[in-house]
Design an enzyme around this catalytic site. Structure first.
Site, PDB file in Angstrom:
ATOM      1  N   HIS A  80       0.841  -1.206   0.000  1.00  0.00           N
ATOM      2  CA  HIS A  80       0.000   0.000   0.000  1.00  0.00           C
ATOM      3  C   HIS A  80       0.877   1.258   0.000  1.00  0.00           C
ATOM      4  O   HIS A  80       0.636   2.193  -0.766  1.00  0.00           O
ATOM      5  CB  HIS A  80      -0.871   0.066   1.264  1.00  0.00           C
TER       6      HIS A  80
ATOM      7  N   LYS B 226     -18.164  -5.554  10.825  1.00  0.00           N
ATOM      8  CA  LYS B 226     -17.108  -6.523  10.484  1.00  0.00           C
ATOM      9  C   LYS B 226     -15.888  -6.232  11.331  1.00  0.00           C
ATOM     10  O   LYS B 226     -15.204  -5.225  11.111  1.00  0.00           O
ATOM     11  CB  LYS B 226     -16.716  -6.383   9.009  1.00  0.00           C
TER      12      LYS B 226
ATOM     13  N   ARG C 148      -2.362  -5.950  -8.516  1.00  0.00           N
ATOM     14  CA  ARG C 148      -1.268  -6.896  -8.276  1.00  0.00           C
ATOM     15  C   ARG C 148      -1.206  -7.985  -9.327  1.00  0.00           C
ATOM     16  O   ARG C 148      -0.138  -8.473  -9.675  1.00  0.00           O
ATOM     17  CB  ARG C 148      -1.458  -7.571  -6.906  1.00  0.00           C
TER      18      ARG C 148
ATOM     19  N   SER D 169      -3.034  -7.612   2.970  1.00  0.00           N
ATOM     20  CA  SER D 169      -3.244  -7.504   4.423  1.00  0.00           C
ATOM     21  C   SER D 169      -3.658  -8.854   4.997  1.00  0.00           C
ATOM     22  O   SER D 169      -3.267  -9.209   6.109  1.00  0.00           O
ATOM     23  CB  SER D 169      -4.334  -6.477   4.721  1.00  0.00           C
TER      24      SER D 169
HETATM   25  P1  ADP Z   1      -9.572  -4.118   1.351  1.00  0.00           P
HETATM   26  O1  ADP Z   1      -9.053  -4.652   2.641  1.00  0.00           O
HETATM   27  O2  ADP Z   1     -10.579  -3.031   1.469  1.00  0.00           O
HETATM   28  O3  ADP Z   1      -9.911  -5.178   0.343  1.00  0.00           O
HETATM   29  P2  ADP Z   1      -7.050  -3.885   0.175  1.00  0.00           P
HETATM   30  O4  ADP Z   1      -5.954  -3.595   1.069  1.00  0.00           O
HETATM   31  O5  ADP Z   1      -7.167  -5.293  -0.262  1.00  0.00           O
HETATM   32  O6  ADP Z   1      -8.371  -3.338   0.795  1.00  0.00           O
HETATM   33  O7  ADP Z   1      -6.994  -3.013  -1.131  1.00  0.00           O
HETATM   34  C1  ADP Z   1      -7.007  -1.624  -1.183  1.00  0.00           C
HETATM   35  C2  ADP Z   1      -6.300  -1.224  -2.460  1.00  0.00           C
HETATM   36  O8  ADP Z   1      -4.918  -1.504  -2.278  1.00  0.00           O
HETATM   37  C3  ADP Z   1      -6.732  -2.010  -3.695  1.00  0.00           C
HETATM   38  O9  ADP Z   1      -6.697  -1.166  -4.818  1.00  0.00           O
HETATM   39  C4  ADP Z   1      -5.660  -3.080  -3.815  1.00  0.00           C
HETATM   40  O10 ADP Z   1      -5.496  -3.514  -5.141  1.00  0.00           O
HETATM   41  C5  ADP Z   1      -4.453  -2.296  -3.341  1.00  0.00           C
HETATM   42  N1  ADP Z   1      -3.393  -3.167  -2.832  1.00  0.00           N
HETATM   43  C6  ADP Z   1      -3.447  -4.000  -1.790  1.00  0.00           C
HETATM   44  N2  ADP Z   1      -2.266  -4.639  -1.613  1.00  0.00           N
HETATM   45  C7  ADP Z   1      -1.447  -4.174  -2.584  1.00  0.00           C
HETATM   46  C8  ADP Z   1      -0.098  -4.454  -2.985  1.00  0.00           C
HETATM   47  N3  ADP Z   1       0.630  -5.358  -2.345  1.00  0.00           N
HETATM   48  N4  ADP Z   1       0.413  -3.790  -4.042  1.00  0.00           N
HETATM   49  C9  ADP Z   1      -0.352  -2.902  -4.705  1.00  0.00           C
HETATM   50  N5  ADP Z   1      -1.628  -2.592  -4.409  1.00  0.00           N
HETATM   51  C10 ADP Z   1      -2.170  -3.222  -3.363  1.00  0.00           C
END
Ligand code: ADP
Length: 166
Positions: free
Chosen positions: A19, A43, A93, A131
Site C-alpha cells: 500500500h 465486520k 497486483r 493484508s
Molecule cells: P480491502 O481490505 O478493502 O480489500 P485492500 O488492502 O485489499 O483493501 O486493497 C485496497 C487497495 O490496495 C486495492 O486497490 C488493492 O489492489 C491495493 N493493494 C493491496 N495490496 C497491494 C499491494 N501489495 N500492491 C499494490 N496494491 C495493493
C-alpha cells in the site's frame, strides 16, 4: 487549473509496504491524495480502526500532500464527492485484482461519471502481498518485517495475541 485530488481506499488491516509503495507513487501525481480507511463496524477486523489509522498516519508522515481520513460504511464515490476528488486510485497486483477492479471501476463510473479511476501496477516485490496474508502470518507469529511498515512492526512485535483484536 483546478487541483487534482485523488482518493485511495482500503480497509488497511493492517497497512502493508505494498500500500505504502502505491501511495508514494500516486502522491506524486496529485495535489492532494486522500487515503481513506473504509470500515464497517459490523465486520470486526484484527486491528481496531483507531490503531489502523495510527499505523497509516505514521507510515505516511513523510508525504506532505497525503491525508488520512476514515469513513464508516460509505460508498467511495460519495466520499470522493465530499472531498471534491477528481480521481479514485487503485492498485493492481495480478489478474485476479484486474478482474475485480474492472468491475468496481465500471460500477463507480455508473455512480459518478465525473470520477476517473486510475490504476497503479504493484511493485514486483509486493505482487503477492496482501493484508490478509499479513494477518495469517501474524496468527502464526511469523516474521512480518519484509511486509509491513515500521509503525505496524513496532506494535506487533510487542503485543500480538493471535486471536484477539489489538
Ligand atoms: P480491502 O481490505 O478493502 O480489500 P485492500 O488492502 O485489499 O483493501 O486493497 C485496497 C487497495 O490496495 C486495492 O486497490 C488493492 O489492489 C491495493 N493493494 C493491496 N495490496 C497491494 C499491494 N501489495 N500492491 C499494490 N496494491 C495493493
Amino acid at each position: 487549473m483546478s487541483d487534482k485530488i485523488g482518493l485511495f481506499t482500503g480497509s488497511f488491516d493492517p497497512v502493508t509496504k505494498g500500500h505504502v509503495a502505491i501511495i508514494e507513487r500516486a502522491s506524486q501525481l496529485f495535489d492532494t491524495l486522500y487515503v481513506g480507511l473504509f470500515y464497517n463496524q459490523a465486520k470486526k477486523g484484527l486491528f481496531e480502526v483507531s490503531q489502523r489509522q495510527e499505523f497509516l498516519c505514521e507510515s505516511l508522515s513523510h508525504l506532505p500532500n497525503v491525508k488520512v481520513i476514515t469513513a464508516q460504511s460509505s460508498l467511495a464515490v460519495d466520499i470522493a464527492r465530499q472531498l471534491q476528488a477528481t480521481h479514485l486510485v487503485r492498485g493492481l497486483r495480478n489478474q485476479a485484482d484486474l478482474a475485480y477492479e474492472m468491475g468496481l471501476a465500471y460500477f463507480n463510473q455508473q455512480l459518478a461519471q465525473e470520477l476517473e479511476t486510475v490504476f497503479f501496477l504493484s511493485d514486483v516485490q509486493y505482487q503477492y502481498l496482501s493484508s490478509s496474508r499479513v494477518r495469517e502470518l501474524l496468527a502464526f507469529e511469523a516474521d512480518v518485517s519484509p511486509y509491513v511498515p515500521e509503525s505496524v512492526l513496532k506494535k506487533v512485535k510487542y503485543s500480538y495475541d493471535s486471536q484477539e483484536t489489538i
